[in-house]
Design an enzyme around this catalytic site. Structure first.
Site, PDB file in Angstrom:
ATOM      1  N   ASN A 146       0.655  -1.363  -0.020  1.00  0.00           N
ATOM      2  CA  ASN A 146       0.023   0.106  -0.089  1.00  0.00           C
ATOM      3  C   ASN A 146       1.313   1.515   0.156  1.00  0.00           C
ATOM      4  O   ASN A 146       0.421   2.490  -0.519  1.00  0.00           O
ATOM      5  CB  ASN A 146      -1.013   0.372   1.590  1.00  0.00           C
ATOM      6  CG  ASN A 146      -0.101  -0.088   2.474  1.00  0.00           C
ATOM      7  OD1 ASN A 146       0.144  -1.389   2.578  1.00  0.00           O
ATOM      8  ND2 ASN A 146      -0.050   0.249   3.487  1.00  0.00           N
ATOM      9  N   SER A 194     -11.263  -5.538  -1.217  1.00  0.00           N
ATOM     10  CA  SER A 194     -11.088  -4.217  -0.432  1.00  0.00           C
ATOM     11  C   SER A 194     -12.289  -3.184  -1.456  1.00  0.00           C
ATOM     12  O   SER A 194     -11.779  -3.163  -2.476  1.00  0.00           O
ATOM     13  CB  SER A 194     -10.415  -3.721  -0.160  1.00  0.00           C
ATOM     14  OG  SER A 194     -11.126  -2.643   0.577  1.00  0.00           O
ATOM     15  N   HIS A 196     -12.935  -0.985  -1.504  1.00  0.00           N
ATOM     16  CA  HIS A 196     -13.204   0.676  -1.311  1.00  0.00           C
ATOM     17  C   HIS A 196     -11.855   1.297  -2.173  1.00  0.00           C
ATOM     18  O   HIS A 196     -11.145   2.125  -2.265  1.00  0.00           O
ATOM     19  CB  HIS A 196     -13.483   1.943  -0.606  1.00  0.00           C
ATOM     20  CG  HIS A 196     -12.646   1.199   1.036  1.00  0.00           C
ATOM     21  ND1 HIS A 196     -10.848   1.869   1.247  1.00  0.00           N
ATOM     22  CD2 HIS A 196     -11.945   0.388   1.596  1.00  0.00           C
ATOM     23  CE1 HIS A 196     -11.014   2.085   2.182  1.00  0.00           C
ATOM     24  NE2 HIS A 196     -11.237   0.772   2.619  1.00  0.00           N
ATOM     25  N   THR A 234     -27.061  -9.576   8.459  1.00  0.00           N
ATOM     26  CA  THR A 234     -27.373  -9.478   6.945  1.00  0.00           C
ATOM     27  C   THR A 234     -26.351  -8.364   6.140  1.00  0.00           C
ATOM     28  O   THR A 234     -25.623  -7.953   6.679  1.00  0.00           O
ATOM     29  CB  THR A 234     -28.286  -8.311   7.528  1.00  0.00           C
ATOM     30  OG1 THR A 234     -29.382  -9.285   8.253  1.00  0.00           O
ATOM     31  CG2 THR A 234     -28.996  -8.060   6.378  1.00  0.00           C
ATOM     32  N   CYS A 317      -2.997   6.444   8.111  1.00  0.00           N
ATOM     33  CA  CYS A 317      -2.477   6.716   9.394  1.00  0.00           C
ATOM     34  C   CYS A 317      -3.857   6.361  10.048  1.00  0.00           C
ATOM     35  O   CYS A 317      -4.776   8.072   9.827  1.00  0.00           O
ATOM     36  CB  CYS A 317      -1.911   7.747   9.970  1.00  0.00           C
ATOM     37  SG  CYS A 317      -2.065   8.466   8.424  1.00  0.00           S
TER      38      CYS A 317
HETATM   39  N1  PLP Z   1      -4.981  -4.427   3.223  1.00  0.00           N
HETATM   40  C1  PLP Z   1      -4.085  -3.851   2.455  1.00  0.00           C
HETATM   41  C2  PLP Z   1      -2.672  -3.959   2.093  1.00  0.00           C
HETATM   42  C3  PLP Z   1      -4.791  -2.348   2.717  1.00  0.00           C
HETATM   43  O1  PLP Z   1      -3.514  -1.430   2.195  1.00  0.00           O
HETATM   44  C4  PLP Z   1      -5.491  -1.959   3.659  1.00  0.00           C
HETATM   45  C5  PLP Z   1      -6.170  -0.729   3.678  1.00  0.00           C
HETATM   46  O2  PLP Z   1      -5.801  -0.128   3.757  1.00  0.00           O
HETATM   47  C6  PLP Z   1      -6.046  -3.070   4.146  1.00  0.00           C
HETATM   48  C7  PLP Z   1      -6.165  -4.343   3.931  1.00  0.00           C
HETATM   49  C8  PLP Z   1      -7.429  -2.776   5.219  1.00  0.00           C
HETATM   50  O3  PLP Z   1      -8.742  -2.299   4.113  1.00  0.00           O
HETATM   51  P1  PLP Z   1     -10.029  -1.947   4.377  1.00  0.00           P
HETATM   52  O4  PLP Z   1     -10.133  -1.131   4.963  1.00  0.00           O
HETATM   53  O5  PLP Z   1     -11.189  -3.041   3.560  1.00  0.00           O
HETATM   54  O6  PLP Z   1     -10.448  -2.846   5.408  1.00  0.00           O
END
Ligand code: PLP
Length: 384
Positions: A146, A194, A196, A234, A317
């Protein structure tokens, strides 16, 4: 079609992608849906939305719809994978994992860290040694990081895991929709997604499983038997509908376009004296991590924010404060880790983003260095 530039210029897509119009429409259309567990016709209509969404997302992951468990996001999907697949197994996790892997693995009390190289890629020789020492482990690794965008070689990792009776869980939160890869086809047992992070709404995600283990999952949340008893509660139908609509509209032209813009940012930033973290490794097409020595990341983020450009420092953060990034620490970056910002381009990034970013970046560097020079203060002081 590329939407018009937004103001401020949003370059923080790895925190949350911009919501795609198709996702917004699907969310609105599902807002009044009934409970998909109800047997009347309105319930059946809701169930249709749920199952069509499941099919769409599973297709994208080269999986069977029945092997996909909807969750609230990648955090829950990772926690479910560690809970269900990691029970009684040694846990091996990458040194640059997100807290969504690190925290549940550490809470399990038997996490062993697999180091990365200086470029941020998993150290395959070290992984092989650890697999030999911990036969039958659950290995949890992100496909793409990320903060740096650095991509791990999942097919090679899956092969090593198979040779040591280990199973592999892949956190694909940042890579799904951005890379045309197939971790399950390469031998991974499960995949966390994920919504979003790919242009859908927050609050939806999925754990996608290989067929052999899909029906043997011990749930983390028990309740009304939803998701074939694998996740009680749900489901958030509007979020799931938006998730599926977002993944369905990602076209093959998106990644090369973003990579072109990202490369323009890299070239310009290098010319300004910045270092590109992880530049020797394969990286996500939309992500770059830039560092200017002696210029604290927080200073850069604030200066860019004042110039109308949204980027982030270190990892997302959640508490709103910027601490030294464990990811960059694991890559052996020492003090440079405190000076790195993440620039992550959203799917609708305007064509003039590199020019606008580099202009503001140059101004912020020049101003900060000039101010530091004049006052002879230690560079750890924020200078905006
Ligand atoms: N894994 C990685 C590599 C991420 O970058 C993130 C969120 O920044 C997550 C997991 C967590 O995802 P979520 O916000 O859908 O819980």
């Amino acid at each position: 079609m590329v939407l018009p530039a937004t103001d401020p210029l949003y370059l923080d897509a790895n925190a949350s992608e911009t919501l795609r119009p198709a996702a917004r429409a699907a969310i609105l259309a599902a807002l009044d849906a009934a409970n998909p567990a109800s047997i009347h016709r309105l319930g059946r209509a809701a169930r249709h939305i749920l199952e069509k969404s499941r099919e769409t997302i599973a297709l994208h992951c080269h999986a069977r719809p029945q092997d996909l468990v909807f969750t609230s996001g990648a955090t829950e999907a990772n926690a479910l994978a560690i809970h269900a697949l990691g029970a009684n197994r040694p846990l091996l996790i990458g040194a640059t994992e997100h807290d969504a892997i690190r925290a549940p693995a550490q809470a399990a009390g038997r996490a062993v860290t697999v180091p990365v190289t200086r470029s941020g890629v998993i150290d395959l020789a070290a992984l092989e040694r650890l697999l030999a020492a911990h036969q039958g482990a659950l290995v949890c690794l992100m496909e793409a990081n990320n903060e740096t965008g650095v991509i791990h070689p999942i097919p090679a990792i899956a092969t090593l895991c198979a040779a040591h009776q280990a199973i592999l869980h892949v956190d694909a939160a940042q890579s799904a929709g951005r890379l045309r890869t197939d971790p399950l086809g390469a031998g991974a047992a499960s995949l966390a997604l994920s919504s979003h992070k790919l242009g859908g709404p927050k609050g939806a995600g999925a754990l996608v499983l290989a067929p052999a283990i899909a029906d043997r999952l011990t749930p983390l949340i028990i309740g009304g038997g939803q998701e074939r008893g694998r996740r009680g509660g749900t489901p958030d139908l509007p979020a799931i509908a938006g998730f599926a609509a977002a993944i369905a509209v990602i076209g093959p032209e998106e990644a090369p376009r973003l990579q072109r813009l990202r490369d323009q940012i890299d070239d310009g930033a290098r010319a300004l004296g910045a270092e590109i973290i992880g530049q020797d490794a394969p990286r996500l097409p939309n992500t770059t991590c830039l560092a200017v020595r002696s210029l604290p990341a927080q200073t850069q983020v604030i200066a860019l924010d004042l110039a109308g450009i949204a980027v982030s420092a270190g990892s997302a953060c959640s508490s709103g404060k910027v601490a030294r990034s464990p990811v960059l620490d694991a890559m052996g970056l020492d003090a440079l880790a405190d000076c790195a910002i993440r620039v992550s381009l959203p799917w609708n990034c305007p064509d003039d983003a590199p020019m606008r970013f580099l202009d503001a970046y140059q101004n912020s560097i020049t101003r900060a260095l000039h101010k530091a020079d004049r006052s002879h203060i230690a560079s750890a002081e924020p200078v905006v």
